[in-house]
Motif scaffolding. Structure first.
Motif, PDB file in Angstrom:
ATOM      1  N   VAL A 173       8.381  -1.028   3.663  1.00  0.00           N
ATOM      2  CA  VAL A 173       9.323  -1.901   2.954  1.00  0.00           C
ATOM      3  C   VAL A 173      10.107  -1.131   1.895  1.00  0.00           C
ATOM      4  O   VAL A 173      11.125  -1.606   1.408  1.00  0.00           O
ATOM      5  CB  VAL A 173       8.627  -3.119   2.299  1.00  0.00           C
ATOM      6  N   HIS A 174       9.620   0.064   1.528  1.00  0.00           N
ATOM      7  CA  HIS A 174      10.324   0.854   0.513  1.00  0.00           C
ATOM      8  C   HIS A 174       9.870   2.308   0.610  1.00  0.00           C
ATOM      9  O   HIS A 174       8.723   2.586   0.946  1.00  0.00           O
ATOM     10  CB  HIS A 174      10.053   0.318  -0.900  1.00  0.00           C
ATOM     11  N   ILE A 175      10.786   3.207   0.312  1.00  0.00           N
ATOM     12  CA  ILE A 175      10.467   4.644   0.364  1.00  0.00           C
ATOM     13  C   ILE A 175      11.054   5.333  -0.859  1.00  0.00           C
ATOM     14  O   ILE A 175      12.247   5.191  -1.154  1.00  0.00           O
ATOM     15  CB  ILE A 175      11.063   5.299   1.634  1.00  0.00           C
ATOM     16  N   GLY A 176      10.216   6.025  -1.612  1.00  0.00           N
ATOM     17  CA  GLY A 176      10.717   7.020  -2.561  1.00  0.00           C
ATOM     18  C   GLY A 176      10.835   6.672  -4.028  1.00  0.00           C
ATOM     19  O   GLY A 176      10.684   7.555  -4.861  1.00  0.00           O
ATOM     20  N   ASP A 235       8.066  14.366   7.491  1.00  0.00           N
ATOM     21  CA  ASP A 235       7.376  13.415   8.374  1.00  0.00           C
ATOM     22  C   ASP A 235       7.767  11.962   8.132  1.00  0.00           C
ATOM     23  O   ASP A 235       7.305  11.066   8.845  1.00  0.00           O
ATOM     24  CB  ASP A 235       5.854  13.525   8.181  1.00  0.00           C
ATOM     25  N   VAL A 236       8.596  11.703   7.102  1.00  0.00           N
ATOM     26  CA  VAL A 236       8.866  10.311   6.725  1.00  0.00           C
ATOM     27  C   VAL A 236       9.526   9.544   7.873  1.00  0.00           C
ATOM     28  O   VAL A 236       9.138   8.422   8.192  1.00  0.00           O
ATOM     29  CB  VAL A 236       9.723  10.228   5.434  1.00  0.00           C
ATOM     30  N   PHE A 270       5.882   3.071   1.010  1.00  0.00           N
ATOM     31  CA  PHE A 270       5.234   1.791   0.706  1.00  0.00           C
ATOM     32  C   PHE A 270       5.299   0.827   1.889  1.00  0.00           C
ATOM     33  O   PHE A 270       6.383   0.561   2.416  1.00  0.00           O
ATOM     34  CB  PHE A 270       5.929   1.136  -0.500  1.00  0.00           C
ATOM     35  N   TRP A 271       4.137   0.306   2.281  1.00  0.00           N
ATOM     36  CA  TRP A 271       4.080  -0.687   3.346  1.00  0.00           C
ATOM     37  C   TRP A 271       3.629  -2.044   2.778  1.00  0.00           C
ATOM     38  O   TRP A 271       2.811  -2.092   1.842  1.00  0.00           O
ATOM     39  CB  TRP A 271       3.062  -0.260   4.400  1.00  0.00           C
ATOM     40  N   SER A 327       0.872  -1.176   0.000  1.00  0.00           N
ATOM     41  CA  SER A 327       0.000   0.000   0.000  1.00  0.00           C
ATOM     42  C   SER A 327       0.911   1.228   0.000  1.00  0.00           C
ATOM     43  O   SER A 327       2.033   1.171   0.505  1.00  0.00           O
ATOM     44  CB  SER A 327      -0.909  -0.002   1.232  1.00  0.00           C
ATOM     45  N   MET A 328       0.437   2.325  -0.616  1.00  0.00           N
ATOM     46  CA  MET A 328       1.262   3.534  -0.691  1.00  0.00           C
ATOM     47  C   MET A 328       0.517   4.699  -0.049  1.00  0.00           C
ATOM     48  O   MET A 328      -0.684   4.888  -0.278  1.00  0.00           O
ATOM     49  CB  MET A 328       1.585   3.876  -2.149  1.00  0.00           C
ATOM     50  N   ARG A 329       1.241   5.416   0.787  1.00  0.00           N
ATOM     51  CA  ARG A 329       0.696   6.647   1.379  1.00  0.00           C
ATOM     52  C   ARG A 329       1.684   7.783   1.109  1.00  0.00           C
ATOM     53  O   ARG A 329       2.872   7.632   1.424  1.00  0.00           O
ATOM     54  CB  ARG A 329       0.488   6.449   2.891  1.00  0.00           C
ATOM     55  N   PRO A 330       1.199   8.903   0.550  1.00  0.00           N
ATOM     56  CA  PRO A 330       2.092  10.059   0.353  1.00  0.00           C
ATOM     57  C   PRO A 330       2.363  10.687   1.719  1.00  0.00           C
ATOM     58  O   PRO A 330       1.423  10.967   2.468  1.00  0.00           O
ATOM     59  CB  PRO A 330       1.267  11.020  -0.511  1.00  0.00           C
ATOM     60  N   ILE A 331       3.639  10.876   2.049  1.00  0.00           N
ATOM     61  CA  ILE A 331       4.024  11.433   3.353  1.00  0.00           C
ATOM     62  C   ILE A 331       4.952  12.624   3.099  1.00  0.00           C
ATOM     63  O   ILE A 331       5.870  12.513   2.278  1.00  0.00           O
ATOM     64  CB  ILE A 331       4.758  10.377   4.212  1.00  0.00           C
TER      65      ILE A 331
END
Lengths: 258, 258
Positions: B191-194, B172-173, B223-224, B164-168
């Motif tokens: 599990v992944h960022i950016g 705040d990341v 991404f979670w 799932s993806m949430r814009p942060i």
């Protein structure tokens, strides 16, 4: 964790088992690597047994579960679980029928292997933290007891928890809790401290498994969930067939303790 | 977590489902309580599926597994898993064959139910930590994507991870990682960022499940691991029969988030 003395690699230990040269306990070997309890059950009982472990993570911390018929675990590439431990016990209908150094004659393609965390790992962390362990310094097996602490049931598997006991100086008890609590994959923090009778242990001098150990005046008995629990549950279930490692004779894995 | 407004209890929500009055999503209901994804598979596949979850704990955090034929979970005493969710999806050989509000007509005594942690729980913690979640404020479903991150295989089950993806907001990341990392039982840290392309996502505007969401200039896509992964694995396996909850229509349990 590191060690200053040269040590056998996990693959070295397993090769010595396979060739029949190592048939004793694995305590202290390949220091810094995770050692694992082994339990093999027929496929028909594998779901129930996996569920028992999932519902009772403190006594049954899963390191790895293999599909039926598979004998090479991911945690020990190149290994064969039928030959690479120093010793095994074979049970039929809850009764011990053989203790052997090699189970190729007993192996069946429907067997499912479970590897479970072993307290040898957190004992190294306790000693590195300056906490003396009398059974280690005396070269004995740890004292283990059946308790009245119930495990969550799963299908045919039901039992109370088996615990291991280590005498810890009162001043060190808090540190022992903190240090072992950092290792949830190998039983984690103690399940009970100080009052054996409260968990159904009548006489610390008479352990159900392993060797008795002295308790000094400035010490408390500290109890951890024990990896003998799943074997005990399998024994009580009286399933037709199962195989486990012999006491103290673990699989030495390539995983490092951290 | 607390809320200042009165809220339905978990048992209230389940009773509304059972009587057919609640057929929509459960997001935000019975605030402070764990909500769970449901997956039911026939007994013959239960070991493999449990093993898939055990080997892939980030996308498949087990809340509870029930024995075959059992429909009342420990996490929701008095509940009946066949009626107490707002909606269900029924699959045959990997194809969706029905979407219903009650599965008593499809129920079989050999079905094994798995309850898995759901991100609704850590979203509450993120928001309590002052981190805005656009899909929540816009009343949309979270955006979910198939990736190239492989899951560990188990028997008939194999798939890549769904995230799932949430814009942060960039600022705040780090906080979002820390807060969600405190909830390993509901997917834990990202599990992944950016860089979506690094995990095989070509176009953030076209999610594989759920609704697209805008990404602003001062935000990163975070991404979670996602609880849709086990459903996707069951679908890919093309097993003859399985049942899961309909998207966003969870079991509301009595467990509290902490």
């Amino acid at each position: 964790m590191t060690t200053s003395e040269p040590t056998l690699s996990p693959a070295d230990v397993r090769a010595l088992c396979r060739s029949g040269q190592l048939v004793g306990q694995t305590a202290g070997m390949a220091r810094g690597h995770v050692q694992a309890n082994l339990m093999m059950v027929p496929r028909e009982h594998a779901f129930d047994f996996l569920l028992f472990c999932q519902r009772n993570p403190k006594p049954c911390p899963l390191v790895e579960v293999l599909e039926a018929g598979v004998v090479e675990p991911r945690c020990a590439p190149g290994a064969d679980l039928r030959t690479d431990l120093p010793g095994y016990r074979v049970y039929e209908y809850g009764k011990l029928v053989a203790e052997v150094a090699d189970i190729r004659d007993y192996w069946r393609e429907d067997m499912v292997s479970f590897l479970l965390g072993c307290s040898f790992s957190f004992e190294q962390a306790l000693m590195a933290g300056g906490i003396a362990l009398r059974h280690v310094s005396q070269g004995r097996n740890v004292a283990m007891y059946k308790t009245t602490i119930p495990c969550a049931e799963a299908g045919v598997f039901r039992s109370n928890m088996v615990v291991s006991m280590r005498p810890i100086k009162s001043a060190d008890v808090a540190a022992a809790v903190s240090i072992s609590g950092r290792y949830p994959g190998v039983h984690g923090a103690p399940v009970h401290i100080g009052h054996p009778e409260a968990i159904g242990i009548a006489d610390l001098g008479k352990p159900d498994f392993g060797d008795p150990v002295d308790l000094l005046d400035d010490e408390l008995p500290v109890f951890w969930a024990c990896g003998v629990t799943p074997q005990y549950a399998a024994e009580l279930s009286e399933i037709a067939f199962c195989i486990c490692h012999a006491p103290g004779k673990m699989l030495v894995t390539d995983f490092t303790i951290d």
